[in-house]
Design a protein around this motif. Structure first.
Motif, short mmCIF file in Angstrom:
data_model
loop_
_atom_site.label_atom_id
_atom_site.label_comp_id
_atom_site.label_asym_id
_atom_site.label_seq_id
_atom_site.Cartn_x
_atom_site.Cartn_y
_atom_site.Cartn_z
N ASP A 49 -4.47 -4.89 -3.69
CA ASP A 49 -5.86 -3.69 -4.09
C ASP A 49 -5.49 -2.84 -3.12
OD1 ASP A 49 -6.90 -5.49 -5.60
OD2 ASP A 49 -8.16 -6.31 -4.04
N TRP A 50 -4.96 -2.56 -2.31
CA TRP A 50 -4.48 -1.66 -1.75
C TRP A 50 -2.72 -0.86 -2.31
CZ3 TRP A 50 0.41 -0.25 0.61
CH2 TRP A 50 1.16 -1.82 0.37
N ASN A 262 0.09 -3.78 9.05
CA ASN A 262 0.76 -3.54 8.05
C ASN A 262 -0.18 -4.66 6.93
OD1 ASN A 262 3.26 -3.89 9.54
ND2 ASN A 262 2.32 -4.49 10.67
N PRO A 263 -0.59 -3.90 6.02
CA PRO A 263 -1.20 -4.26 4.89
C PRO A 263 -0.55 -5.40 4.20
CG PRO A 263 -0.44 -2.43 4.30
CD PRO A 263 -0.03 -1.86 5.55
N GLY A 264 -0.26 -5.04 4.62
CA GLY A 264 0.79 -6.95 3.20
C GLY A 264 1.28 -7.51 4.17
N LEU A 265 0.35 -7.80 4.98
CA LEU A 265 0.39 -8.98 6.24
C LEU A 265 -0.36 -10.00 5.80
CD1 LEU A 265 1.47 -10.42 8.80
CD2 LEU A 265 0.43 -8.71 10.18
N LYS A 266 -1.55 -9.90 5.19
CA LYS A 266 -2.65 -10.99 5.12
C LYS A 266 -1.98 -11.42 4.02
CE LYS A 266 -5.82 -9.10 2.51
NZ LYS A 266 -7.43 -8.99 3.02
N TYR A 267 -1.03 -11.21 2.98
CA TYR A 267 -0.56 -11.02 1.52
C TYR A 267 0.42 -11.91 1.61
CZ TYR A 267 -4.29 -8.35 -0.24
OH TYR A 267 -5.39 -7.49 -0.53
#
Length: 547
Positions: A49-50, A262-267
């Motif tokens: 999404d981001w 870190n926007p990818g951390l949750k993924y």
């Protein structure tokens, strides 16, 4: 409080203008691609999404002429958030997708051939997953050093280029992805590509980088500009800053901050357990802490590539109740760094507490002549500091020795000054006047040999959380401006230098090293037998000279 640079628009669901559907076309093209490492059905490219919001924000909004509004993107993001994959699909979007133009030149640019090749190989691997793209392209063998993908449809090319900027003069790129510019050694490649970009209508540059260090150079300049646009200080709709970084005052150990930055951390882009392990080591190692903050939290350490002091620890030494009047009964040591011509002079007092802490307080001096111009050139608020009584401005082009001598005599009358420490090279007349007043003066030349001990003691006091201060802004600036060269063998010495920027001054740090060194040498936690032989001889000789 300064405005945050964080890109809230990525998450807030706010509408992104897309009057001609270019943003949607870009998203649709990327979603139709495949990736060899994808876990999605049929290995479809996993556009999160981001990332989708970023693509829509780049390609959707139009200017008054109906052309793409955004011409430069500054994508500032920590390591491990798959910026290379995003870069690759953007490049393919311009090579084969709806952003393609006849004979377009798409360029991956990096500091060296290997780094430039990373994005190129990513794009090639995505291309190879689609038989239609394979049929429409020719990939020249990257092992031969060419690294080119050519479109058979319109003659457009994607190339990986590196540091030889001269070789890129004459190119007219339509899309440039500039990777990790914080390690680019010079701006020549950037200048060549940007000058070529101006020759083509509708070009787009995407800079993607993690944090660097220092206040000079291409990356620092672009970072500084991006922050000003992001916070609204500069209005430039054609420049899109996307800033994922820890903000001033935030706790670097807070995992909520890690997730925001870190926007990818949750993924699952990162190994959270590995991050926790690195953070644990960083708690006990200042150099590791700088690395963790730089690479995982995108903190730009502005003034020093090789910092001597942990500035978070220094800042923690601030006492909101700091009052010089409370220190009048404590043993005091004055370190003095004298100026040449129109530079700063610094006096720093180090007050020794019984519990081993040391309180420091500075007095700074500048000549009045050329003050406004100096402030403009260095981009330092000298007039404001003067008006706030943080800086003494002395009439004339230089600071006469008597001015400093008189201030020291006055300080000795107020505080329990045990010693005043100078570099003798500039202090002859001044020292004589002080000794006539019965003040104990020590000489310590500012050579590598003589300053090694004071530098190490100052580092030990600051990073060991024994420093106490009143948050004097000039002194902090001088501490943060210190660049250190570490001793790597018994024959080498630790030395400190100022950075390359005009605003980098370390006079206050040098004066602090002198005063703290003597305060630490005379505290109740250190015996004269703790000194090495050279240090003992130096102090003995200095005492003899003072006598």
């Amino acid at each position: 409080m300064p405005k945050t640079a964080f890109p809230h628009w990525i998450y807030d669901g706010s509408p992104i203008p897309d009057p001609k559907g270019y943003g949607q076309e870009g998203v649709d093209f990327v979603r139709a691609l495949k990736h060899p490492a994808s876990t999605a059905p049929k290995q479809r490219f996993q556009l999160y999404d981001w990332q989708e919001r970023i693509i829509r924000r780049i390609y959707g909004p139009l200017d008054e002429d109906g052309e793409r509004l955004v011409r430069e993107v500054f994508f500032y993001i920590p390591r491990g958030n798959r910026k290379t994959s995003l870069a690759a699909v953007l490049a393919l979007l311009h090579l084969f997708g709806p952003e393609a133009v006849p004979s377009g030149q798409i360029i991956f640019a990096a500091s060296d051939r290997e780094q430039a090749g990373i994005g190129f190989r990513e794009a090639a691997s995505i291309l190879e997953m689609d038989r239609h793209l394979v049929a429409a392209s020719k990939v020249y063998d990257p092992h031969a050093g060419i690294r080119t993908i050519k479109s058979k449809l319109d003659g457009s090319t994607l190339k990986a280029v590196s540091s030889d900027g001269k070789a890129q003069h004459g190119t007219t790129p339509t899309f440039v992805f500039a990777d990790e510019i914080h390690v680019w050694k010079n701006p020549e490649l950037w200048e060549a590509l940007q000058s070529g970009m101006s020759k083509r209508k509708g070009g787009l540059t995407v800079v993607a980088t993690t944090a660097g260090r220092g206040s000079e150079g291409l990356a620092a300049e672009r970072y500084d500009y991006a922050r000003k646009v992001a916070t609204g200080e500069i209005v430039n709709p054609a420049f899109l800053p996307i800033m994922f970084e820890i903000e001033s005052g935030e706790d670097w150990e807070d995992e909520a901050v890690w997730h925001r930055v870190n926007p990818g951390l949750k993924y699952g882009f990162h190994d959270i357990k590995k991050l926790r392990s690195e953070a644990e080591e960083a708690r006990h190692n200042p150099s590791k802490r700088y690395e963790f903050q730089q690479y995982h939290l995108n903190k730009w350490h502005a003034n020093s590539r090789d910092p001597l002091f942990d500035m978070a620890v220094y800042d923690a030494g601030r006492d909101p109740n700091f009052d010089l009047a409370d220190l009048e009964g404590l043993p005091c040591y004055l370190g003095v760094d004298l100026s040449r011509s129109g530079d700063l002079t610094a006096i720093v007092a180090a007050f020794r507490h019984e519990d081993g802490r040391i309180s420091v307080h500075p007095w700074f001096f500048l000549p009045s002549e050329g003050l406004e111009e100096k402030a403009k050139v260095e981009q330092v608020p000298y007039p404001r500091w003067r008006d706030d009584d943080l800086l003494s401005v002395i009439d004339g082009p230089v600071i006469e020795p008597d001015v400093i001598a008189d201030r020291i005599i006055d300080l000795c009358g107020t505080y329990d000054v045990r010693e005043v420490i100078f570099d003798p090279s500039l202090a002859g007349p001044l020292m004589a006047k002080l000794m006539d007043q019965g003040i104990n003066v020590l000489q310590l030349p500012q050579t590598a040999k003589h300053m090694h001990g004071p530098i190490c003691d100052l580092e030990r006091i600051v990073n060991g959380r024994r420093i106490r201060h009143g948050a004097h802004p000039i002194l902090r600036n001088h501490f943060e401006s210190v660049v250190v060269k570490r001793a790597t063998s018994a024959s080498e010495l630790t030395t400190m230098h100022k950075g390359t920027r005009h605003s980098n001054h370390i006079d206050g740090a040098i004066a602090s090293a002198l005063s703290v060194f003597r305060a630490a040498a005379n505290d109740n936690q250190r015996s004269i037998f703790d000194l090495d032989p050279d240090e003992f001889d130096r102090l003995r000789d200095g005492d003899a000279e003072a006598a």
